[in-house]
Write a protein that holds these residues in place. Structure first.
Motif, short mmCIF file in Angstrom:
data_model
loop_
_atom_site.label_atom_id
_atom_site.label_comp_id
_atom_site.label_asym_id
_atom_site.label_seq_id
_atom_site.Cartn_x
_atom_site.Cartn_y
_atom_site.Cartn_z
N GLN A 18 -22.89 -49.77 -63.41
CA GLN A 18 -22.23 -50.69 -62.29
C GLN A 18 -22.99 -51.91 -62.78
O GLN A 18 -22.64 -53.17 -62.39
CB GLN A 18 -22.77 -49.81 -60.98
CG GLN A 18 -21.82 -48.91 -60.58
CD GLN A 18 -21.98 -48.42 -59.25
OE1 GLN A 18 -22.90 -48.80 -58.95
NE2 GLN A 18 -20.52 -48.11 -58.85
N THR A 23 -16.59 -46.08 -61.79
CA THR A 23 -17.72 -45.82 -61.95
C THR A 23 -18.72 -45.58 -61.35
O THR A 23 -18.82 -46.84 -60.08
CB THR A 23 -18.78 -46.01 -63.62
OG1 THR A 23 -19.76 -46.29 -63.82
CG2 THR A 23 -18.61 -47.56 -63.05
N LYS A 24 -19.69 -44.74 -60.85
CA LYS A 24 -20.55 -44.69 -59.99
C LYS A 24 -22.02 -44.13 -60.22
O LYS A 24 -22.84 -44.85 -59.20
CB LYS A 24 -19.83 -43.04 -58.90
CG LYS A 24 -18.95 -42.95 -58.27
CD LYS A 24 -18.10 -43.97 -57.52
CE LYS A 24 -17.16 -43.45 -56.51
NZ LYS A 24 -17.07 -44.52 -56.34
N ASP A 25 -22.31 -44.60 -61.62
CA ASP A 25 -23.31 -44.97 -61.94
C ASP A 25 -24.33 -45.82 -62.25
O ASP A 25 -23.25 -47.02 -61.98
CB ASP A 25 -23.50 -43.79 -63.11
CG ASP A 25 -24.92 -44.23 -64.13
OD1 ASP A 25 -24.88 -45.65 -64.27
OD2 ASP A 25 -25.54 -43.40 -64.35
#
Length: 227
Positions: A130, A124-126
């Motif tokens: 995170q 996940t990059k959000d």
């Protein structure tokens, strides 16, 4: 060479197929390997391989220091899924749990728990997701350590109480020594039945049942008699 397991090729490198590996640390009488695997399958997990450490303390041994736990770091690859009953199977200290889960996530391995179906994915990059994920890992790791410390305190208190009462209430001397006691505990943890354990150790079924049903009490009795 890869071996086909349940129709899958393990460890995510044959045709993009990933593996789901279940890891169990079995250290108590009520959490046998069979129990943990059955619980995982009932929760819907399709398991390609089961790896377990039996009779290994999560307090004394980090995952990477356990004979089978070390294998996880060698065989799991990006895209694979590591399933555990709960994060305390990976460790019982805050530092051990957090560092282990993050190391797997950084290598692309997804960690899932049977209890509550939690998923820890490093993809996940959000930033909000995170933050929530990392906070949850920290909370669960702290909980695992707190439970471990509470158990040790309770055990210590029980043993100390038994020692204080030994002059007044010495009880009956156990018919077995500490080495035989530890062998019985290990055999039970491995899933052996009462009759089988009795035959293997030469003890009566009653003695095996007493150890199985009241491990702390038996250990306290051994201490009272200096065994």
């Amino acid at each position: 060479m890869y071996t086909c397991i349940n129709g899958h090729y393990p460890y995510g490198h044959i045709g993009g197929v990933v593996a789901t590996v279940f890891y169990a640390r079995v250290s108590t009488l009520d959490q046998t390997l069979e129990h943990q695997v059955t619980q995982a399958r009932k929760a819907g997990f399709v398991i390609d391989e089961v790896i377990s450490d039996v009779g290994v303390s999560g307090v004394k041994h980090r995952l990477i220091d356990r004979p089978q736990g070390r294998r996880l770091f060698d065989i799991l690859r990006a895209g694979d899924v590591l399933v555990v009953r709960w994060l305390d199977r990976l460790g019982r200290s805050y530092e051990d749990v957090t560092s282990t889960v993050r190391e797997f996530m950084n290598s692309g391995v997804v960690v899932k728990t049977v209890i509550n179906g939690m998923v820890f994915d490093g993809a996940t990059k959000d930033p909000v997701q995170q933050a929530v994920r990392d906070a949850l890992i920290s909370f669960l790791a702290a909980t695992a350590q707190a439970q471990s410390e509470a158990t040790k305190i309770a055990q210590r208190a029980g043993i100390d109480a038994a020692r204080r009462d030994e002059r007044k209430y010495p009880g009956r001397k156990p018919s077995f020594d500490r080495d035989k006691f530890e062998v019985v505990c290990k055999l039970i943890e491995q899933g052996n039945g009462t009759t089988a354990v009795a035959k293997l150790t030469g003890l009566s079924r009653q003695a095996v049942l007493r150890i199985r049903d009241n491990r702390l009490g038996v250990e306290a009795a051994l201490l009272r008699w200096g065994m």
